[in-house]
Design a protein around this motif. Structure first.
Motif, PDB file in Angstrom:
ATOM      1  N   TYR A  42      -2.272 -11.135  -2.096  1.00 42.19           N
ATOM      2  CA  TYR A  42      -0.856 -10.753  -1.934  1.00 42.19           C
ATOM      3  C   TYR A  42       0.126 -11.367  -2.871  1.00 42.19           C
ATOM      4  O   TYR A  42       1.206 -10.553  -3.649  1.00 42.19           O
ATOM      5  CB  TYR A  42      -0.594 -10.638  -0.357  1.00 42.19           C
ATOM      6  CG  TYR A  42       0.658  -9.990  -0.169  1.00 42.19           C
ATOM      7  CD1 TYR A  42       1.001  -8.592  -0.097  1.00 42.19           C
ATOM      8  CD2 TYR A  42       1.983 -10.605   0.248  1.00 42.19           C
ATOM      9  CE1 TYR A  42       2.165  -8.215   0.217  1.00 42.19           C
ATOM     10  CE2 TYR A  42       3.009  -9.893   0.477  1.00 42.19           C
ATOM     11  CZ  TYR A  42       3.171  -8.693   0.541  1.00 42.19           C
ATOM     12  OH  TYR A  42       4.357  -8.138   0.767  1.00 42.19           O
ATOM     13  N   ARG A  82       2.055  -3.790   0.133  1.00 38.03           N
ATOM     14  CA  ARG A  82       2.300  -4.337   1.736  1.00 38.03           C
ATOM     15  C   ARG A  82       1.538  -3.182   2.590  1.00 38.03           C
ATOM     16  O   ARG A  82       0.969  -3.657   3.360  1.00 38.03           O
ATOM     17  CB  ARG A  82       3.619  -4.229   2.112  1.00 38.03           C
ATOM     18  CG  ARG A  82       3.720  -4.827   3.420  1.00 38.03           C
ATOM     19  CD  ARG A  82       3.307  -6.202   3.564  1.00 38.03           C
ATOM     20  NE  ARG A  82       3.226  -6.708   4.992  1.00 38.03           N
ATOM     21  CZ  ARG A  82       3.155  -8.011   5.333  1.00 38.03           C
ATOM     22  NH1 ARG A  82       3.125  -9.007   4.281  1.00 38.03           N
ATOM     23  NH2 ARG A  82       3.124  -8.183   6.470  1.00 38.03           N
ATOM     24  N   ALA A  83       1.684  -1.822   2.443  1.00 40.86           N
ATOM     25  CA  ALA A  83       1.044  -0.844   3.181  1.00 40.86           C
ATOM     26  C   ALA A  83      -0.587  -0.914   3.095  1.00 40.86           C
ATOM     27  O   ALA A  83      -1.309  -0.501   3.932  1.00 40.86           O
ATOM     28  CB  ALA A  83       1.526   0.429   2.795  1.00 40.86           C
ATOM     29  N   TYR A 133      10.858  -2.865  -5.538  1.00 38.69           N
ATOM     30  CA  TYR A 133      10.764  -2.836  -3.998  1.00 38.69           C
ATOM     31  C   TYR A 133       9.909  -1.634  -3.539  1.00 38.69           C
ATOM     32  O   TYR A 133       9.305  -1.797  -2.636  1.00 38.69           O
ATOM     33  CB  TYR A 133      12.241  -2.859  -3.421  1.00 38.69           C
ATOM     34  CG  TYR A 133      13.271  -3.699  -3.668  1.00 38.69           C
ATOM     35  CD1 TYR A 133      12.645  -5.117  -3.731  1.00 38.69           C
ATOM     36  CD2 TYR A 133      14.478  -3.712  -3.903  1.00 38.69           C
ATOM     37  CE1 TYR A 133      13.252  -6.423  -3.791  1.00 38.69           C
ATOM     38  CE2 TYR A 133      15.286  -4.746  -4.013  1.00 38.69           C
ATOM     39  CZ  TYR A 133      14.653  -5.942  -4.047  1.00 38.69           C
ATOM     40  OH  TYR A 133      15.479  -7.270  -4.358  1.00 38.69           O
ATOM     41  N   GLN A 134      10.067  -0.495  -4.312  1.00 38.47           N
ATOM     42  CA  GLN A 134       9.106   0.582  -3.730  1.00 38.47           C
ATOM     43  C   GLN A 134       7.691   0.178  -4.081  1.00 38.47           C
ATOM     44  O   GLN A 134       6.691   0.644  -3.095  1.00 38.47           O
ATOM     45  CB  GLN A 134       9.187   1.815  -4.844  1.00 38.47           C
ATOM     46  CG  GLN A 134      10.720   2.328  -4.649  1.00 38.47           C
ATOM     47  CD  GLN A 134      10.905   3.306  -5.322  1.00 38.47           C
ATOM     48  OE1 GLN A 134      10.203   3.838  -6.412  1.00 38.47           O
ATOM     49  NE2 GLN A 134      12.070   4.184  -5.446  1.00 38.47           N
ATOM     50  N   GLU A 135       7.277  -0.460  -5.095  1.00 40.58           N
ATOM     51  CA  GLU A 135       5.977  -1.006  -5.190  1.00 40.58           C
ATOM     52  C   GLU A 135       5.529  -1.859  -4.336  1.00 40.58           C
ATOM     53  O   GLU A 135       4.295  -2.102  -4.089  1.00 40.58           O
ATOM     54  CB  GLU A 135       5.676  -1.304  -6.805  1.00 40.58           C
ATOM     55  CG  GLU A 135       5.625  -0.260  -7.860  1.00 40.58           C
ATOM     56  CD  GLU A 135       4.518   0.980  -7.582  1.00 40.58           C
ATOM     57  OE1 GLU A 135       3.467   0.565  -7.378  1.00 40.58           O
ATOM     58  OE2 GLU A 135       5.051   2.052  -7.683  1.00 40.58           O
ATOM     59  N   ARG A 136       6.381  -3.005  -3.890  1.00 41.62           N
ATOM     60  CA  ARG A 136       6.274  -3.970  -3.085  1.00 41.62           C
ATOM     61  C   ARG A 136       5.790  -3.264  -1.561  1.00 41.62           C
ATOM     62  O   ARG A 136       4.904  -3.838  -1.027  1.00 41.62           O
ATOM     63  CB  ARG A 136       7.372  -4.802  -2.962  1.00 41.62           C
ATOM     64  CG  ARG A 136       7.062  -5.814  -1.828  1.00 41.62           C
ATOM     65  CD  ARG A 136       8.466  -6.276  -1.198  1.00 41.62           C
ATOM     66  NE  ARG A 136       9.190  -5.208  -0.932  1.00 41.62           N
ATOM     67  CZ  ARG A 136      10.571  -5.138  -0.393  1.00 41.62           C
ATOM     68  NH1 ARG A 136      11.015  -6.473  -0.767  1.00 41.62           N
ATOM     69  NH2 ARG A 136      11.380  -4.370   0.206  1.00 41.62           N
ATOM     70  N   ASP A 137       6.591  -2.448  -1.357  1.00 42.58           N
ATOM     71  CA  ASP A 137       6.126  -1.415  -0.087  1.00 42.58           C
ATOM     72  C   ASP A 137       4.853  -1.038  -0.115  1.00 42.58           C
ATOM     73  O   ASP A 137       4.007  -0.870   0.925  1.00 42.58           O
ATOM     74  CB  ASP A 137       7.279  -0.597   0.378  1.00 42.58           C
ATOM     75  CG  ASP A 137       8.678  -1.324   0.541  1.00 42.58           C
ATOM     76  OD1 ASP A 137       8.640  -2.561   0.865  1.00 42.58           O
ATOM     77  OD2 ASP A 137       9.473  -0.594   0.415  1.00 42.58           O
ATOM     78  N   ARG A 138       4.464  -0.313  -1.299  1.00 41.77           N
ATOM     79  CA  ARG A 138       3.092   0.339  -1.253  1.00 41.77           C
ATOM     80  C   ARG A 138       1.898  -0.702  -1.078  1.00 41.77           C
ATOM     81  O   ARG A 138       1.070  -0.440  -0.632  1.00 41.77           O
ATOM     82  CB  ARG A 138       3.086   1.042  -2.704  1.00 41.77           C
ATOM     83  CG  ARG A 138       1.840   1.830  -3.017  1.00 41.77           C
ATOM     84  CD  ARG A 138       1.634   2.523  -4.225  1.00 41.77           C
ATOM     85  NE  ARG A 138       1.724   1.707  -5.295  1.00 41.77           N
ATOM     86  CZ  ARG A 138       0.558   0.936  -5.805  1.00 41.77           C
ATOM     87  NH1 ARG A 138      -0.482   1.169  -5.192  1.00 41.77           N
ATOM     88  NH2 ARG A 138       0.797   0.011  -6.741  1.00 41.77           N
ATOM     89  N   GLU A 152      -1.752  -3.780   5.034  1.00 43.41           N
ATOM     90  CA  GLU A 152      -1.668  -3.474   6.313  1.00 43.41           C
ATOM     91  C   GLU A 152      -2.712  -2.683   6.805  1.00 43.41           C
ATOM     92  O   GLU A 152      -3.098  -2.554   7.910  1.00 43.41           O
ATOM     93  CB  GLU A 152      -0.338  -2.751   6.771  1.00 43.41           C
ATOM     94  CG  GLU A 152       0.980  -3.840   6.510  1.00 43.41           C
ATOM     95  CD  GLU A 152       1.015  -4.896   7.532  1.00 43.41           C
ATOM     96  OE1 GLU A 152       0.636  -4.723   8.799  1.00 43.41           O
ATOM     97  OE2 GLU A 152       1.252  -6.072   7.465  1.00 43.41           O
TER      98      GLU A 152
END
Length: 134
Positions: free
Chosen positions: A36, A61-62, A54-59, A65
């Motif tokens: 990660y 992280r998803a 930030y958008q790629e980080r959220d992707r 998860e």
């Protein structure tokens, strides 16, 4: 008594200097944490603008998860191996380095002397210090 490389050969294992084989010897928690962290650092090399990062980080992280619900050791190992392969595929040819960090463009660079400072080449021999010299 064998040590190091000889010990591994005595146990019937071959020593390998490949990062993936070293990571597979670690616990799954450690491998996932490193994966990660390295994924985010690699993404920072590709997306320098923070809003894109930030958008790629959220992707990313998803994706992590979604795999958090895996319970079978085989599934977990294959998901981690697939993530490591994807990370190797997306590695940046010229990764971003903070300029002042080791390997950066400003590492160990001397800062410029401020304009208000005066460099005295004959320190201690100025006319007002040496008696009889005007």
């Amino acid at each position: 008594r064998p040590t190091g490389h000889r010990l591994e050969r005595a146990r019937g294992r071959r020593s390998s200097h490949v990062e993936t084989s070293r990571m597979s010897a670690l616990s799954n928690h450690t491998r996932v944490t490193r994966l990660y962290r390295h994924s985010l650092k690699t993404m920072l090399s590709w997306a320098v603008q923070r809003n894109i990062f930030y958008q790629e980080r959220d992707r990313i992280r998803a994706q992590f998860e979604a795999n958090a619900v895996l319970t079978q050791p085989g599934q977990i190992s294959s998901a981690i191996a697939a993530g490591e392969a994807t990370l190797a595929e997306y590695s940046h040819p010229d990764p971003y380095t903070v300029p002042t960090a080791y390997g950066g463009s400003k590492y160990a660079r001397n800062p410029p002397v401020p304009g208000e400072m005066e460099v005295v080449n004959d320190f201690g021999r100025e006319s007002y210090v040496v008696p009889g010299k005007h």
